[in-house]
Write an enzyme that holds these catalytic residues in place. Structure first.
Site, PDB file in Angstrom:
ATOM      1  N   ASP A 177      50.539  47.920  44.692  1.00  0.00           N
ATOM      2  CA  ASP A 177      49.678  48.918  45.352  1.00  0.00           C
ATOM      3  C   ASP A 177      49.593  48.703  46.870  1.00  0.00           C
ATOM      4  O   ASP A 177      49.161  49.600  47.588  1.00  0.00           O
ATOM      5  CB  ASP A 177      48.255  48.861  44.772  1.00  0.00           C
ATOM      6  N   GLY A 201      41.740  40.803  42.155  1.00  0.00           N
ATOM      7  CA  GLY A 201      40.983  40.226  41.027  1.00  0.00           C
ATOM      8  C   GLY A 201      41.323  38.765  40.826  1.00  0.00           C
ATOM      9  O   GLY A 201      40.429  37.910  40.694  1.00  0.00           O
ATOM     10  N   GLY A 231      49.155  53.156  42.197  1.00  0.00           N
ATOM     11  CA  GLY A 231      48.584  52.770  43.494  1.00  0.00           C
ATOM     12  C   GLY A 231      47.101  52.499  43.438  1.00  0.00           C
ATOM     13  O   GLY A 231      46.485  52.183  44.449  1.00  0.00           O
TER      14      GLY A 231
END
Ligand code: F6P
Length: 354
Positions: free
Chosen positions: A143, A120, A186
């Site tokens: 993650d 993001g 995750g």
């Protein structure tokens, strides 16, 4: 070569152990190697929306932060300047305030920005780059789901925390002859579950990449009992695809609880559930994460010096390289269900519920 005198650093999205190590390395390299000034931008890009929140970072400011989790700059996963939510006349509205962000960076004298973040944050970095900002990215996420880099810092620390939890669950599971479910983070990738499950000796691992059924898990529990194993440890990734009978309750609680309840009901066994949650994001980074973060921080500064704007540093074949942010975002790296690591897990009898 660009004429750089001052750089800004910001951390965006969820925090990850090792952010401070990147900040420290970048500040040290910028000051010691290039004699640049460094501005710490607070709370993601908020520090460029309200420039008074940003401050100079000196060598003294980064002293002692290497082993600290979190980020001394603060972060947010809500501050996209292209879709900024604000309240006007009592109404929530979304505005594009990216021009203001770019103008404020110039006002602060910032010639280039290092943005440390996940998918993001790198998308925002790309949009700002396309609007003319000199920006370079450093990948971050526990993650480990960014495709352009083999590893992100933060993952190794989260993996240690999750593995430690599975280790601890073992003794109590065995003593009480229970099925113990451990839910890990995750997002849409099963890396933490897969690797903590293998490292912690779990018996069942449920990941988003492999569709499971509760029936298959119960069958496996019965098989274990057949050879005298009266306990089972199930590691569940938060992003698993629930089978149809559990789907409608997804919002009712954690997926770990939903899976645990379903196993208890079907297998008539005692089940306990632990949801690890944000402890996976906290704590002191492992040596691996500290070293990777340090290498990334230095590489980001070198990238600015070389004029490599619009690029993100990454780890490929154990070497630090740079890729175009445009190539790095929007493609998540998930577990290959046919890959070697899953095959190794299956070979030692781990059940994926499929
Ligand atoms: O991306 C990191 C992560 O910790 C995910 O594993 C998790 O789904 C999410 O962030 C949690 O975000 P928040 O801190 O906003 O609850």
């Amino acid at each position: 070569m660009p004429d750089i005198r001052c750089i800004g650093i910001c951390t965006g999205g969820g925090d990850a152990p090792g952010l401070n190590a990147v900040i420290r390395a970048a500040v040290k390299a910028a000051i010691l190697k290039y004699k640049w000034k460094v501005i710490g931008i607070s709370d993601g890009f908020d520090g460029l929306i309200w420039p008074e929140k940003s401050r100079e970072l000196t060598l003294k400011d980064v002293s002692g932060i290497l082993p600290r989790g979190g980020t001394i700059l603060g972060t947010t996963n809500r501050g996209n300047p292209f879709h900024y939510k604000m309240v006007e006349n009592g109404q929530e509205v979304t505005r594009d305030i990216s021009d203001q962000v770019i103008a404020n960076a110039l006002k602060l004298g910032i010639d280039a920005v290092i943005t440390i973040g996940g998918d993001g944050s790198q998308k925002i970095a790309l949009d700002l780059f396309q609007k003319g900002m000199n920006i370079v990215g450093v990948p971050k996420t526990i993650d480990n789901d960014l495709s352009a880099t083999e590893v992100t810092f933060g993952f190794d620390t989260a993996l240690h925390t999750a593995t430690d939890a599975v280790d601890k669950i073992h003794t109590t599971a065995e003593s009480h002859h229970r099925i113990m479910v451990v839910e890990v983070m995750g997002r849409d990738a099963g890396w933490i579950a897969l690797e903590a499950g293998i490292a912690g000796g779990a018996h069942v691992i449920l990941i988003p990449e492999i569709q499971f059924t509760v029936e298959n898990i119960c069958k496996y529990v019965t098989e274990r009992e057949g050879y005298g194993k009266r306990f089972t440890i199930v590691v569940v990734a938060e992003g698993i695809q629930l089978p149809p009978e559990l789907k409608e309750n997804r919002r009712a609680g954690s997926v770990g609880n939903l899976v645990g309840d379903a196993i208890a009901l079907r297998a008539h066994k005692e089940v306990r559930v632990s949801v690890l949650g944000h402890i996976q994001r906290g704590g002191s980074p492992t040596p691996f994460d500290r070293i990777l973060a340090t290498r990334f921080g230095v590489a980001a500064v070198d990238l600015i010096a070389a004029g490599g704007f619009g690029k993100m540093v990454c780890l490929q074949q154990e070497r630090i390289r740079a890729v175009d942010i445009a190539q790095a975002v929007g493609r998540l790296k998930t577990v290959d269900p046919q890959g070697e690591i899953v095959r190794a897990a299956r070979a030692i009898g781990i059940c994926f519920g499929d």
